[in-house]
Design a protein around this motif. Structure first.
Motif, PDB file in Angstrom:
ATOM      1  N   TYR A  71     -20.149   4.097   1.616  1.00  0.00           N
ATOM      2  CA  TYR A  71     -18.884   4.741   1.249  1.00  0.00           C
ATOM      3  C   TYR A  71     -17.998   4.954   2.470  1.00  0.00           C
ATOM      4  O   TYR A  71     -16.776   4.958   2.354  1.00  0.00           O
ATOM      5  N   ASP A  72     -18.594   5.121   3.669  1.00  0.00           N
ATOM      6  CA  ASP A  72     -17.794   5.229   4.895  1.00  0.00           C
ATOM      7  C   ASP A  72     -17.079   3.916   5.184  1.00  0.00           C
ATOM      8  O   ASP A  72     -15.930   3.909   5.621  1.00  0.00           O
ATOM      9  N   LYS A  73     -17.772   2.806   4.954  1.00  0.00           N
ATOM     10  CA  LYS A  73     -17.173   1.489   5.188  1.00  0.00           C
ATOM     11  C   LYS A  73     -15.989   1.267   4.253  1.00  0.00           C
ATOM     12  O   LYS A  73     -14.935   0.786   4.665  1.00  0.00           O
ATOM     13  N   ARG A  74     -16.166   1.650   2.987  1.00  0.00           N
ATOM     14  CA  ARG A  74     -15.077   1.501   2.024  1.00  0.00           C
ATOM     15  C   ARG A  74     -13.893   2.386   2.389  1.00  0.00           C
ATOM     16  O   ARG A  74     -12.745   1.978   2.276  1.00  0.00           O
ATOM     17  N   GLN A  75     -14.187   3.611   2.858  1.00  0.00           N
ATOM     18  CA  GLN A  75     -13.128   4.536   3.253  1.00  0.00           C
ATOM     19  C   GLN A  75     -12.340   3.969   4.424  1.00  0.00           C
ATOM     20  O   GLN A  75     -11.108   4.038   4.457  1.00  0.00           O
ATOM     21  N   THR A  76     -13.022   3.385   5.404  1.00  0.00           N
ATOM     22  CA  THR A  76     -12.360   2.798   6.567  1.00  0.00           C
ATOM     23  C   THR A  76     -11.449   1.651   6.141  1.00  0.00           C
ATOM     24  O   THR A  76     -10.311   1.547   6.613  1.00  0.00           O
ATOM     25  N   LEU A  77     -11.943   0.782   5.261  1.00  0.00           N
ATOM     26  CA  LEU A  77     -11.124  -0.331   4.763  1.00  0.00           C
ATOM     27  C   LEU A  77      -9.899   0.187   4.011  1.00  0.00           C
ATOM     28  O   LEU A  77      -8.801  -0.346   4.157  1.00  0.00           O
ATOM     29  N   ARG A  78     -10.075   1.244   3.217  1.00  0.00           N
ATOM     30  CA  ARG A  78      -8.968   1.826   2.474  1.00  0.00           C
ATOM     31  C   ARG A  78      -7.906   2.378   3.424  1.00  0.00           C
ATOM     32  O   ARG A  78      -6.705   2.186   3.213  1.00  0.00           O
ATOM     33  N   GLU A  79      -8.355   3.054   4.497  1.00  0.00           N
ATOM     34  CA  GLU A  79      -7.418   3.608   5.474  1.00  0.00           C
ATOM     35  C   GLU A  79      -6.640   2.505   6.177  1.00  0.00           C
ATOM     36  O   GLU A  79      -5.422   2.619   6.374  1.00  0.00           O
ATOM     37  N   LYS A  80      -7.317   1.423   6.551  1.00  0.00           N
ATOM     38  CA  LYS A  80      -6.637   0.287   7.189  1.00  0.00           C
ATOM     39  C   LYS A  80      -5.586  -0.298   6.262  1.00  0.00           C
ATOM     40  O   LYS A  80      -4.470  -0.609   6.681  1.00  0.00           O
ATOM     41  N   GLN A  81      -5.954  -0.467   4.994  1.00  0.00           N
ATOM     42  CA  GLN A  81      -5.020  -1.037   4.025  1.00  0.00           C
ATOM     43  C   GLN A  81      -3.817  -0.119   3.840  1.00  0.00           C
ATOM     44  O   GLN A  81      -2.678  -0.592   3.776  1.00  0.00           O
ATOM     45  N   ASP A  82      -4.045   1.187   3.788  1.00  0.00           N
ATOM     46  CA  ASP A  82      -2.936   2.142   3.618  1.00  0.00           C
ATOM     47  C   ASP A  82      -1.987   2.108   4.804  1.00  0.00           C
ATOM     48  O   ASP A  82      -0.770   2.117   4.639  1.00  0.00           O
ATOM     49  N   THR A  83      -2.524   2.067   6.028  1.00  0.00           N
ATOM     50  CA  THR A  83      -1.655   2.023   7.211  1.00  0.00           C
ATOM     51  C   THR A  83      -0.855   0.718   7.242  1.00  0.00           C
ATOM     52  O   THR A  83       0.312   0.720   7.613  1.00  0.00           O
ATOM     53  N   ARG A  84      -1.474  -0.375   6.836  1.00  0.00           N
ATOM     54  CA  ARG A  84      -0.779  -1.658   6.778  1.00  0.00           C
ATOM     55  C   ARG A  84       0.386  -1.603   5.795  1.00  0.00           C
ATOM     56  O   ARG A  84       1.487  -2.067   6.095  1.00  0.00           O
ATOM     57  N   GLU A  85       0.134  -1.024   4.626  1.00  0.00           N
ATOM     58  CA  GLU A  85       1.179  -0.921   3.609  1.00  0.00           C
ATOM     59  C   GLU A  85       2.324  -0.030   4.069  1.00  0.00           C
ATOM     60  O   GLU A  85       3.493  -0.344   3.846  1.00  0.00           O
ATOM     61  N   THR A  86       2.010   1.091   4.717  1.00  0.00           N
ATOM     62  CA  THR A  86       3.079   1.976   5.202  1.00  0.00           C
ATOM     63  C   THR A  86       3.884   1.297   6.297  1.00  0.00           C
ATOM     64  O   THR A  86       5.120   1.420   6.326  1.00  0.00           O
ATOM     65  N   ASN A  87       3.231   0.571   7.191  1.00  0.00           N
ATOM     66  CA  ASN A  87       3.954  -0.157   8.243  1.00  0.00           C
ATOM     67  C   ASN A  87       4.870  -1.213   7.646  1.00  0.00           C
ATOM     68  O   ASN A  87       5.995  -1.406   8.116  1.00  0.00           O
ATOM     69  N   ARG A  88       4.414  -1.894   6.607  1.00  0.00           N
ATOM     70  CA  ARG A  88       5.251  -2.893   5.939  1.00  0.00           C
ATOM     71  C   ARG A  88       6.459  -2.240   5.283  1.00  0.00           C
ATOM     72  O   ARG A  88       7.579  -2.755   5.347  1.00  0.00           O
ATOM     73  N   ALA A  89       6.234  -1.093   4.644  1.00  0.00           N
ATOM     74  CA  ALA A  89       7.328  -0.389   3.970  1.00  0.00           C
ATOM     75  C   ALA A  89       8.357   0.096   4.987  1.00  0.00           C
ATOM     76  O   ALA A  89       9.572  -0.014   4.749  1.00  0.00           O
ATOM     77  N   ILE A  90       7.906   0.598   6.125  1.00  0.00           N
ATOM     78  CA  ILE A  90       8.824   1.060   7.173  1.00  0.00           C
ATOM     79  C   ILE A  90       9.636  -0.106   7.722  1.00  0.00           C
ATOM     80  O   ILE A  90      10.846  -0.010   7.907  1.00  0.00           O
ATOM     81  N   ALA A  91       8.962  -1.233   7.966  1.00  0.00           N
ATOM     82  CA  ALA A  91       9.649  -2.416   8.493  1.00  0.00           C
ATOM     83  C   ALA A  91      10.689  -2.917   7.488  1.00  0.00           C
ATOM     84  O   ALA A  91      11.803  -3.295   7.869  1.00  0.00           O
ATOM     85  N   ALA A  92      10.343  -2.907   6.200  1.00  0.00           N
ATOM     86  CA  ALA A  92      11.288  -3.362   5.181  1.00  0.00           C
ATOM     87  C   ALA A  92      12.495  -2.428   5.105  1.00  0.00           C
ATOM     88  O   ALA A  92      13.642  -2.894   4.965  1.00  0.00           O
ATOM     89  N   ALA A  93      12.266  -1.131   5.226  1.00  0.00           N
ATOM     90  CA  ALA A  93      13.358  -0.173   5.192  1.00  0.00           C
ATOM     91  C   ALA A  93      14.292  -0.360   6.388  1.00  0.00           C
ATOM     92  O   ALA A  93      15.508  -0.283   6.265  1.00  0.00           O
ATOM     93  N   ARG A  94      13.744  -0.625   7.542  1.00  0.00           N
ATOM     94  CA  ARG A  94      14.557  -0.863   8.739  1.00  0.00           C
ATOM     95  C   ARG A  94      15.393  -2.142   8.602  1.00  0.00           C
ATOM     96  O   ARG A  94      16.535  -2.193   9.035  1.00  0.00           O
ATOM     97  N   ARG A  95      14.791  -3.167   7.995  1.00  0.00           N
ATOM     98  CA  ARG A  95      15.529  -4.414   7.780  1.00  0.00           C
ATOM     99  C   ARG A  95      16.711  -4.185   6.849  1.00  0.00           C
ATOM    100  O   ARG A  95      17.795  -4.732   7.036  1.00  0.00           O
ATOM    101  N   ARG A  96      16.499  -3.387   5.807  1.00  0.00           N
ATOM    102  CA  ARG A  96      17.560  -3.082   4.849  1.00  0.00           C
ATOM    103  C   ARG A  96      18.675  -2.281   5.504  1.00  0.00           C
ATOM    104  O   ARG A  96      19.855  -2.476   5.193  1.00  0.00           O
ATOM    105  N   GLN A  97      18.337  -1.392   6.435  1.00  0.00           N
ATOM    106  CA  GLN A  97      19.352  -0.583   7.106  1.00  0.00           C
ATOM    107  C   GLN A  97      20.211  -1.445   8.017  1.00  0.00           C
ATOM    108  O   GLN A  97      21.418  -1.224   8.144  1.00  0.00           O
ATOM    109  N   ARG A  98      19.618  -2.407   8.676  1.00  0.00           N
ATOM    110  CA  ARG A  98      20.368  -3.295   9.584  1.00  0.00           C
ATOM    111  C   ARG A  98      21.324  -4.191   8.821  1.00  0.00           C
ATOM    112  O   ARG A  98      22.393  -4.525   9.304  1.00  0.00           O
ATOM    113  N   ALA A  99      20.926  -4.622   7.643  1.00  0.00           N
ATOM    114  CA  ALA A  99      21.748  -5.576   6.885  1.00  0.00           C
ATOM    115  C   ALA A  99      22.887  -4.938   6.140  1.00  0.00           C
ATOM    116  O   ALA A  99      23.316  -3.891   6.226  1.00  0.00           O
TER     117      ALA A  99
END
Length: 165
Positions: free
Chosen positions: A137-165
Motif C-alpha cells: 500500500y505504501d508503493k501504491r500511495q507513492t505512485l498516486r502522489e507522483k501522478q497527482d503532482t504530475r497532473e497539477t504541474n500540467r494544469a499549472i503549465a496549461a493555465a500559464r499558456r492560456r494567460q500568455r495567449a
C-alpha cells in the motif's frame, strides 16, 4: 576545447548502472558513496557500460562491507584472468560509516541496497543506501502522489499558456 580535455582526463561522473526498482521498493533513509575493489577485467567491462544492480545488496561481515549479487558480465576480450560475473566485491568505506550501517541494518526491516554504479574521476564508485522496505500500500500511495503532482504541474503549465495567449 577545455571541457573536452576535462572529460578525457576522467573528471565528472559517468553512469554505468542504476537500480530504479530500489527507490520503488524501499524508503531511502540515508545514502553513502563508496569505492569498489575490482579486478582489471571488471573495470574494463564496467567501462563498456555493462552491469546490473537489480538483485544487489550489501552485507557487513567481519567489520567489512561486501556487495553481493551485482552482475558485472565477463569481459569479452578477457583470457583465463577473467572474473566471475556475480562474485562478492569489497566496498571501501570509513570505519565510522561501516559501524553506523551495521547497527542500523540490524534493525527490523532495514537493509542496505546499491542505487547507482558510476565512474567519478576515473574511479569506480557505488552509491549505497540504508533503506526500509515498503509495504504494497505504501508503493501504491507513492505512485498516486507522483501522478497527482504530475497532473497539477500540467494544469499549472496549461493555465500559464492560456494567460500568455
Amino acid at each position: 576545447m577545455a571541457k573536452a580535455k576535462e572529460k578525457d582526463k576522467g573528471s565528472g561522473r559517468k553512469l554505468v548502472a542504476q537500480n530504479k526498482k530500489a527507490r520503488h521498493d524501499y524508503t531511502i533513509i540515508d545514502t553513502y558513496e563508496c569505492g569498489l575493489v575490482l579486478t582489471g577485467t571488471e573495470v574494463k567491462s564496467l567501462r563498456q557500460g555493462r552491469a546490473s544492480l537489480v538483485d544487489g545488496f550489501v552485507q557487513i561481515d567481519g567489520g567489512e562491507a561486501w556487495l553481493h549479487n551485482v552482475h558485472v558480465p565477463e569481459y569479452a576480450q578477457g583470457t583465463w584472468t577473467n572474473h566471475s560475473a556475480r562474485r562478492k566485491r569489497k566496498l571501501l568505506l570509513h570505519r565510522a560509516e561501516i559501524d553506523k550501517l551495521e547497527s542500523k541494518s540490524q534493525e527490523t526491516g532495514h537493509t542496505i541496497v546499491p542505487l547507482v554504479l558510476y565512474f567519478k574521476e576515473g574511479r569506480a564508485k557505488v552509491e549505497i543506501a540504508l533503506a526500509k522496505g515498503k509495504k504494497e500500500y505504501d508503493k501504491r500511495q507513492t505512485l498516486r502522489e507522483k501522478q497527482d503532482t504530475r497532473e497539477t504541474n500540467r494544469a499549472i503549465a496549461a493555465a500559464r499558456r492560456r494567460q500568455r495567449a
